[in-house]
Design a protein around this motif. Structure first.
Motif, PDB file in Angstrom:
ATOM      1  N   ALA A 238       0.847  -1.141   0.129  1.00  0.00           N
ATOM      2  CA  ALA A 238       0.008   0.112   0.043  1.00  0.00           C
ATOM      3  C   ALA A 238       0.968   1.333   0.065  1.00  0.00           C
ATOM      4  N   ASN A 239       1.931   1.390   0.771  1.00  0.00           N
ATOM      5  CA  ASN A 239       2.842   2.384   0.734  1.00  0.00           C
ATOM      6  C   ASN A 239       3.525   2.437  -0.629  1.00  0.00           C
ATOM      7  N   ILE A 240       3.946   1.563  -1.366  1.00  0.00           N
ATOM      8  CA  ILE A 240       4.470   1.624  -2.554  1.00  0.00           C
ATOM      9  C   ILE A 240       3.448   2.103  -3.497  1.00  0.00           C
ATOM     10  N   MET A 241       2.244   1.809  -3.374  1.00  0.00           N
ATOM     11  CA  MET A 241       1.220   2.421  -4.420  1.00  0.00           C
ATOM     12  C   MET A 241       0.986   3.747  -4.161  1.00  0.00           C
ATOM     13  N   SER A 242       0.808   4.307  -2.905  1.00  0.00           N
ATOM     14  CA  SER A 242       0.525   5.485  -2.672  1.00  0.00           C
ATOM     15  C   SER A 242       1.726   6.546  -2.775  1.00  0.00           C
ATOM     16  N   GLU A 243       2.878   5.846  -2.400  1.00  0.00           N
ATOM     17  CA  GLU A 243       4.075   6.949  -2.594  1.00  0.00           C
ATOM     18  C   GLU A 243       4.746   6.870  -3.711  1.00  0.00           C
ATOM     19  N   ALA A 244       5.479   5.752  -4.153  1.00  0.00           N
ATOM     20  CA  ALA A 244       6.084   5.429  -5.354  1.00  0.00           C
ATOM     21  C   ALA A 244       5.141   5.711  -6.508  1.00  0.00           C
ATOM     22  N   CYS A 245       4.268   5.055  -6.617  1.00  0.00           N
ATOM     23  CA  CYS A 245       3.283   5.143  -7.861  1.00  0.00           C
ATOM     24  C   CYS A 245       2.532   6.174  -7.625  1.00  0.00           C
ATOM     25  N   ASP A 246       2.113   7.061  -6.671  1.00  0.00           N
ATOM     26  CA  ASP A 246       1.542   8.220  -6.630  1.00  0.00           C
ATOM     27  C   ASP A 246       0.013   7.787  -7.174  1.00  0.00           C
ATOM     28  N   LEU A 247      -0.570   6.794  -6.618  1.00  0.00           N
ATOM     29  CA  LEU A 247      -1.975   6.392  -6.844  1.00  0.00           C
ATOM     30  C   LEU A 247      -2.671   6.959  -5.685  1.00  0.00           C
ATOM     31  N   ARG A 248      -3.930   7.642  -5.967  1.00  0.00           N
ATOM     32  CA  ARG A 248      -4.803   8.309  -4.785  1.00  0.00           C
ATOM     33  C   ARG A 248      -5.792   7.484  -4.838  1.00  0.00           C
ATOM     34  N   LEU A 249      -6.735   7.991  -3.754  1.00  0.00           N
ATOM     35  CA  LEU A 249      -7.999   7.434  -3.397  1.00  0.00           C
ATOM     36  C   LEU A 249      -9.024   7.409  -4.870  1.00  0.00           C
ATOM     37  N   ALA A 250      -9.562   5.855  -4.886  1.00  0.00           N
ATOM     38  CA  ALA A 250     -10.516   5.766  -5.950  1.00  0.00           C
ATOM     39  C   ALA A 250      -9.664   5.574  -7.349  1.00  0.00           C
ATOM     40  N   ASP A 251      -8.424   5.763  -7.256  1.00  0.00           N
ATOM     41  CA  ASP A 251      -7.835   5.412  -8.631  1.00  0.00           C
ATOM     42  C   ASP A 251      -8.178   3.771  -9.130  1.00  0.00           C
ATOM     43  N   ARG A 252      -8.106   3.707 -10.163  1.00  0.00           N
ATOM     44  CA  ARG A 252      -8.265   2.339 -10.791  1.00  0.00           C
ATOM     45  C   ARG A 252      -6.822   1.503 -10.761  1.00  0.00           C
ATOM     46  N   VAL A 253      -6.679   0.276 -10.289  1.00  0.00           N
ATOM     47  CA  VAL A 253      -5.512  -0.401 -10.621  1.00  0.00           C
ATOM     48  C   VAL A 253      -5.814  -1.879 -11.309  1.00  0.00           C
ATOM     49  N   ILE A 254      -5.155  -1.841 -12.562  1.00  0.00           N
ATOM     50  CA  ILE A 254      -5.274  -3.188 -13.435  1.00  0.00           C
ATOM     51  C   ILE A 254      -3.932  -3.817 -13.007  1.00  0.00           C
ATOM     52  N   VAL A 255      -4.174  -5.127 -12.605  1.00  0.00           N
ATOM     53  CA  VAL A 255      -2.784  -5.873 -12.438  1.00  0.00           C
ATOM     54  C   VAL A 255      -3.039  -6.978 -13.352  1.00  0.00           C
ATOM     55  N   ILE A 256      -1.845  -7.173 -14.097  1.00  0.00           N
ATOM     56  CA  ILE A 256      -1.750  -8.157 -15.032  1.00  0.00           C
ATOM     57  C   ILE A 256      -0.723  -9.052 -14.564  1.00  0.00           C
ATOM     58  N   LEU A 257      -0.884 -10.268 -13.760  1.00  0.00           N
ATOM     59  CA  LEU A 257       0.300 -10.962 -13.376  1.00  0.00           C
ATOM     60  C   LEU A 257      -0.363 -12.519 -13.437  1.00  0.00           C
ATOM     61  N   PRO A 258       0.638 -13.345 -13.786  1.00  0.00           N
ATOM     62  CA  PRO A 258       0.076 -14.933 -13.445  1.00  0.00           C
ATOM     63  C   PRO A 258      -0.249 -15.221 -12.146  1.00  0.00           C
TER      64      PRO A 258
END
Length: 170
Positions: free
Chosen positions: A121-141
């Motif tokens: 969550a810290n990586i997403m909020s700080e390094a990725c600069d994602l904010r509340l209600a942003d959409r996150v699409i994850v493509i992983l195996p």
């Protein structure tokens, strides 16, 4: 398109800012596949009647759920159970038990899930600069980190868009 590579465990997560028009063709193709699969599900699925009660109306009138004004599954459930584990009021059973296709087994208790999901969550909020209600699409195996990202999105109020990798897409 902005791309950010973040090392996480044995993986390197690639974070991209993508314009919605880039995803339009993929979304239409996926929607067509889902619509076909959903139709076949509806045609084969039968409804079943619950066998554990006889008078639905009386049970419905008695049922009074206690719903908090703001509910966050990661904070209100996972963190609460983690605190109970720390205090010794709850056995340290696996909260997540994952087995890879190669036989690797990982068991995390609620304390582990709390710590690891907060890091993501810290990586997403700080390094990725994602904010509340942003959409996150994850493509992983099918990897363990998918679950951490899912919980981290719940924890920080991001919309996790479930996406399954298909071998032909990779």
């Amino acid at each position: 398109m902005k791309v950010l590579m973040i090392p996480f465990g044995t993986l390197k997560l690639r974070i991209m800012n993508v314009n919605s028009s880039i995803l339009a063709n993929r979304r239409n193709r996926v929607f067509g596949i889902l619509k076909t699969q959903f139709r076949s599900f509806l045609s084969t699925n039968k409804t079943c009647n619950p066998q554990n009660f006889t008078d639905y109306e009386s049970i419905k009138q008695q049922y009074k759920p206690q719903v908090p004004e703001y509910f966050n599954f990661a904070r209100d459930v996972l963190d609460k159970w983690s605190e109970e584990e720390k205090a010794g009021n709850r056995a340290s059973n696996p909260a997540l038990w994952w087995l890879s296709e190669h036989g690797q087994e990982v068991k995390w208790n609620f304390q582990d899930l709390e710590v690891y999901s907060k890091k993501v969550a810290n990586i997403m909020s700080e390094a990725c600069d994602l904010r509340l209600a942003d959409r996150v699409i994850v493509i992983l195996p099918r990897v363990l980190e998918w679950w951490l990202i899912n919980i981290a999105c719940m924890r920080t109020g991001k919309s996790f868009v479930v996406n399954m990798t298909v071998e032909m897409d990779i």
